[in-house]
Design a protein around this motif. Structure first.
Motif, short mmCIF file in Angstrom:
data_model
loop_
_atom_site.label_atom_id
_atom_site.label_comp_id
_atom_site.label_asym_id
_atom_site.label_seq_id
_atom_site.Cartn_x
_atom_site.Cartn_y
_atom_site.Cartn_z
N THR A 126 18.49 31.38 -27.84
CA THR A 126 18.85 30.34 -28.79
C THR A 126 19.91 30.97 -29.69
O THR A 126 20.18 32.17 -29.56
N ALA A 173 13.69 29.27 -31.71
CA ALA A 173 14.62 28.29 -32.30
C ALA A 173 14.96 28.66 -33.73
O ALA A 173 14.15 29.27 -34.43
N GLU A 229 17.93 22.95 -25.79
CA GLU A 229 18.90 22.79 -26.87
C GLU A 229 19.42 24.13 -27.40
O GLU A 229 18.64 25.00 -27.77
N GLY A 230 20.74 24.28 -27.40
CA GLY A 230 21.39 25.46 -27.96
C GLY A 230 21.25 26.72 -27.13
O GLY A 230 21.63 27.80 -27.58
N ALA A 231 20.71 26.62 -25.92
CA ALA A 231 20.48 27.81 -25.09
C ALA A 231 21.80 28.31 -24.51
O ALA A 231 22.69 27.54 -24.16
N HIS A 279 11.19 28.97 -26.02
CA HIS A 279 12.38 28.48 -26.72
C HIS A 279 12.03 28.02 -28.13
O HIS A 279 12.75 28.31 -29.09
#
Length: 112
Positions: free
Chosen positions: A31, A103, A16-18, A99
């Motif tokens: 992130t 975050a 997510e959001g990478a 990750h």
């Protein structure tokens, strides 16, 4: 058993959001808050930005694949992963852990 550099990047970017961006001779995987891994330009390894406890855990669980990055970065938790020696499930787990540390932090409610 080995993970290709393309597959390592694909696994990282699926989080997510990478996103990716250049980082000297490596590719930074980030992130929105900070870098959680860097992939070598030659694809030989990926460095994971762990804390010391996660570094120790992965180095103990898979010592052929994981080792501390030499110097101060390694003392802070940065860990080298040899892509030729790691399996996909272990790398995916390591990427998720790195990750999670990078975050964005949840916003605290404002005091009134």
């Amino acid at each position: 058993m080995a993970v290709t550099p393309a597959r390592a990047k694909e696994l990282a970017l699926s989080l997510e959001g990478a996103s990716e961006r250049p980082h000297f001779e490596r590719t930074a995987l980030r992130t929105p808050r900070k870098t959680f891994a860097t992939l070598a330009g030659d694809g030989a390894d990926i460095n994971l930005m762990f804390d010391p406890d996660l570094r120790d855990f992965f180095c103990e669980q898979a010592p052929v694949a994981f080792s501390p990055v030499p110097g101060g970065w390694g003392r802070m938790g940065a860990t080298r992963c040899d892509l030729a020696a790691v399996d996909e499930a272990t790398l995916a787990s390591a990427l998720k852990a790195a990750h999670a540390l990078a975050a964005p932090r949840p916003k605290r409610p404002r005091k009134r």
